[in-house]
Design a protein around this motif. Structure first.
Motif, PDB file in Angstrom:
ATOM      1  N   PHE A 157       0.808  -1.218   0.000  1.00 55.47           N
ATOM      2  CA  PHE A 157       0.000   0.000   0.000  1.00 55.47           C
ATOM      3  C   PHE A 157       0.845   1.274   0.000  1.00 55.47           C
ATOM      4  O   PHE A 157       0.392   2.318   0.449  1.00 55.47           O
ATOM      5  CB  PHE A 157      -0.962   0.004   1.201  1.00 55.47           C
ATOM      6  N   GLN A 165      -2.095   1.597  10.869  1.00 57.39           N
ATOM      7  CA  GLN A 165      -1.471   1.624   9.551  1.00 57.39           C
ATOM      8  C   GLN A 165      -2.087   2.705   8.662  1.00 57.39           C
ATOM      9  O   GLN A 165      -1.402   3.270   7.806  1.00 57.39           O
ATOM     10  CB  GLN A 165      -1.613   0.267   8.874  1.00 57.39           C
ATOM     11  N   LEU A 166      -3.357   2.995   8.889  1.00 56.99           N
ATOM     12  CA  LEU A 166      -4.032   4.046   8.117  1.00 56.99           C
ATOM     13  C   LEU A 166      -3.764   5.430   8.666  1.00 56.99           C
ATOM     14  O   LEU A 166      -4.255   6.421   8.124  1.00 56.99           O
ATOM     15  CB  LEU A 166      -5.545   3.784   8.113  1.00 56.99           C
ATOM     16  N   HIS A 202      -6.743   1.663   2.405  1.00 61.99           N
ATOM     17  CA  HIS A 202      -5.512   2.397   2.095  1.00 61.99           C
ATOM     18  C   HIS A 202      -5.697   3.353   0.920  1.00 61.99           C
ATOM     19  O   HIS A 202      -4.887   4.270   0.746  1.00 61.99           O
ATOM     20  CB  HIS A 202      -4.383   1.407   1.814  1.00 61.99           C
ATOM     21  N   THR A 210      -5.045  -2.088  12.074  1.00 59.78           N
ATOM     22  CA  THR A 210      -5.308  -1.525  10.746  1.00 59.78           C
ATOM     23  C   THR A 210      -5.435  -0.010  10.807  1.00 59.78           C
ATOM     24  O   THR A 210      -4.899   0.709   9.948  1.00 59.78           O
ATOM     25  CB  THR A 210      -6.586  -2.140  10.159  1.00 59.78           C
TER      26      THR A 210
END
Length: 699
Positions: A125, A224-225, A162, A221
């Motif tokens: 991503f 990560q975003l 993403h 998650t």
């Protein structure tokens, strides 16, 4: 049989079996595919690429061969996935060809989707990933493969996330067959579109065990975003009331404060170099890094060449933007100085142990930008100070030398020449200084040049004490050694040892100079004389070890090395050297492995986990046929040093591993890369010995 051996870690056995089958069926790609996979498992990425290309050549319409080619091309020369040197474009092309040949194969289609989500930097991503194409492939699979193709739909959760397509993620969630994936997709979309409180309400609808499981998955998650408030709240919910809460609390607290680095206030002052440096380092942006390099400084002096060879992957596979945000939040910068003098920036990370040396940068504003001109008492600092003195900027020059002197270690009562020569030439916190005193101190730090040599030669008659004169000679000896002007080095060390006959440093440097000038007999006489005066003197026995090694008498060198360990107080380097010499004698290899293991042991305060000791251990493992351990040790060394380009000793280790596996063509190629010098007792000499064995056989 071959696969069974491969599963058991017997790479050589598996390769032998697959080669036997390939010879029996020369027109089939299958056994070459198996050979390629075994080579990759053994860490021989380049050899695996050659073998899989052979398979494709034999059966160009074999979809499986192209699929395995795609998988192999996603690995580097050492068989590491997604590391610098992997061929992303080639891998995607191979997967596309496999799909063209067998469009009904779910595994091939899913592998192509995964490949499209990776960028050129090896991270999923990342900005260079083909996410829009991945979406098309995912949406096409249920239509073209029926129910079997629906198994890929959960991938859309991460891809849409993403891409920032949260409305589409919300619409996707109810259509997912897997209950967990359905719930997580809805929670993530809610957090992004409606905020943290709304996401927590969604989580509150589940029982305690499910809530914690969903909160943990969603939190990872969301981090990560870079949706940090929601990530922190979810992670807190996941561990609240459990025995993991205390351990996780510090990180959750950091996550609560975390902001995207682009949202932080713009700093146009000297601290701005930190942000630029972090960004360039994390992304590998060479052009951005050049903004911090003075225009008059070539790459060879600025560190740019070393930077371009680094593999700067964030730890724990963190996405680079998240890692950058963490660094920006956790870093504390101590600033000292002014615009006229320049600034010293000392970097500390939250939680850094007090006894860990904090990195230091010395910066100045030049050509309307902030540039890095040095770091404590290093060569760049010396060059910069010498230039300051030449322009008459004496006060800034004095300040920079005082900064460098704070952490520079000087001599001791036992050896006044121990440590940096600079320490003897520049007293701590020097309040005043003449231009000449500044020039002398700076010249002792600079990179070799005619100017600094002239300053130091003249300084011998100007400095006030015998110790200072000896320190000038030490600086000159180091300069001549770097220039490989060994006759001049010997002239200086001869004078040095005459003036300071009791100094271990003077003795050792003189031995170095004698050996460099091929005067090993003279060096051995000096070493024996010192031992007669000082029985069991460690420096004298080290000298004997060096002399024997330089003369090619590795048996004697190993005996001296082991004597230091058995009878004296060895340092980490002594264990490493004893282990290294065993590679040349082939004797006491088991004990040599113990010595190398000690040198890298976490219990050893001076452990060398990324340098010579670690490579020595890897080489010994390879020498004794323990190829899996050798590769593991080599990879740990490279990961720790962050190097992407292989050192000569790395190529030697790879060659030895390949030879153990019977991949002699690759071994020969590796040994050639490792044998570029004629120096004694080096990996180059070891490689030349192996070439002497292998090349006549191949001919």
């Amino acid at each position: 049989m071959g696969q069974t051996k491969l599963n058991a870690g017997d790479i050589r056995g598996a390769l032998d079996e697959f080669r036997r089958l390939a010879a029996l069926h020369p027109k089939e790609a299958q056994h070459h595919i198996e050979i390629a996979k075994a080579l990759l498992a053994g860490g021989l990425g380049d050899a695996a690429r050659e073998e899989i290309r052979r398979a494709v050549t034999i059966e160009p319409k074999n979809a499986r061969a192209h699929q395995v080619m795609g998988a192999i091309l996603f690995h580097d020369s050492l068989g590491r996935p997604y590391r610098k040197g992997f061929d992303r474009k080639g891998a995607i092309a191979a997967y596309r060809k496999a799909k063209e040949l067998d469009p009904e194969d779910y595994g091939i289609r899913a592998a192509l989707v995964s490949a499209l989500t990776y960028g050129d930097d090896g991270f999923r991503f990342s900005p260079t990933a083909n996410l829009a194409e991945a979406v098309k492939e995912i949406l096409a699979m249920p239509k073209e493969l029926g129910d079997a193709g629906k198994a890929v739909l959960p991938e859309l959760t991460l891809v849409y996330s993403h891409m920032g397509r949260f409305d589409e993620l919300r619409k996707l969630a109810p259509t997912l067959d897997d209950e967990t994936q359905r719930d997580l997709a809805r929670i993530i979309a809610t957090a992004a579109l409606d905020g943290t409180d709304a996401a927590l309400r969604e989580l509150g609808a589940f029982d305690q065990q499910t809530k914690r499981r969903y909160a943990s998955g969603a939190g990872a998650t969301l981090m990560q975003l870079r949706l940090y408030p929601a990530a922190a709240a979810a992670m807190d919910l996941a561990v609240r009331g459990t025995d993991k809460a205390a351990a996780q609390r510090p990180f959750i607290d950091i996550l609560t404060k975390l902001k995207r680095s682009e949202e932080l206030p713009v700093d146009s002052g000297p601290r701005s170099v930190i942000g630029t440096l972090l960004s360039a380092t994390i992304t590998g942006d060479v052009d951005k890094l050049r903004q911090l390099v003075p225009r008059d400084m070539p790459d060879s002096e600025s560190g740019m060449e070393e930077f371009m060879d680094l593999d700067l992957r964030p730890p724990d596979e963190l996405p680079p933007p998240v890692f950058g945000d963490l660094l920006a939040t956790m870093m504390d910068v101590q600033q000292e100085g002014d615009d006229d003098t320049g600034y010293r920036l000392r970097l500390r990370m939250l939680g850094m142990a007090a006894d860990v040396d904090a990195p230091v940068m010395l910066v100045r504003r030049e050509d309307e930008r902030w540039v890095i001109r040095g770091s404590d008492a290093d060569e760049l600092t010396g060059d910069t100070v010498l230039a300051m003195a030449g322009r008459g900027e004496l006060e800034p020059a004095r300040k920079w030398l005082n900064w460098g002197r704070e952490d520079a270690k000087g001599g001791t009562s036992d050896d006044p020449l121990e440590g940096l020569a600079f320490a003897a030439l520049w007293p701590k916190s020097k309040a005043t200084a003449t231009a000449q005193e500044i020039r002398i101190a700076a010249a002792s730090l600079t990179m070799p040049s005619k100017e600094s040599e002239a300053i130091l030669l003249a300084a011998r008659d100007q400095v006030p004490s015998e110790t200072a004169r000896a320190s000038v000679d030490l600086a000159l000896a180091a300069m001549y050694e770097k220039q490989k002007d060994f006759p001049k080095m010997l002239a200086v060390t001869t004078r040095l040892v005459a003036a300071q006959p009791e100094s271990p440093t003077a003795f050792s440097r003189h031995i170095d100079a004698l050996v460099a000038n091929s005067k090993t007999a003279d060096a051995m006489v000096l070493a024996k004389h010192r031992l007669e005066r000082l029985p069991k003197d460690r420096d004298a026995i080290r000298a004997q070890r060096l002399i024997a090694s330089a003369s090619g008498d590795y048996d004697a060198a190993q005996q001296y090395a082991v004597r230091i360990i058995d009878e004296l107080r060895p340092e980490n380097a002594d264990y490493t050297t004893a282990a290294w010499l065993a590679l040349f004698t082939g004797k006491q290899l088991d004990r040599a492995i113990e010595h190398a293991q000690h040198a890298v042991s976490p219990q050893n305060k001076s452990a060398d986990k990324t340098g010579r000791a670690a490579r020595t251990l890897a080489a010994l493992y390879a020498e004794t046929g323990r190829s899996v351990e050798a590769r593991t040790a080599l990879l740990e060394t490279l990961d720790g040093s962050r190097k992407s380009a292989l050192h000569e000793s790395d190529w030697y280790i790879l060659g030895r591993i390949a030879e153990n596996y019977g991949v002699n063509d690759f071994a020969i190629a590796a040994y050639r890369k490792a044998s570029k010098t004629n120096e004694k007792a080096t990996s180059s000499e070891l490689a030349r010995k192996r070439l002497a064995v292998l090349e006549p056989v191949r001919k």
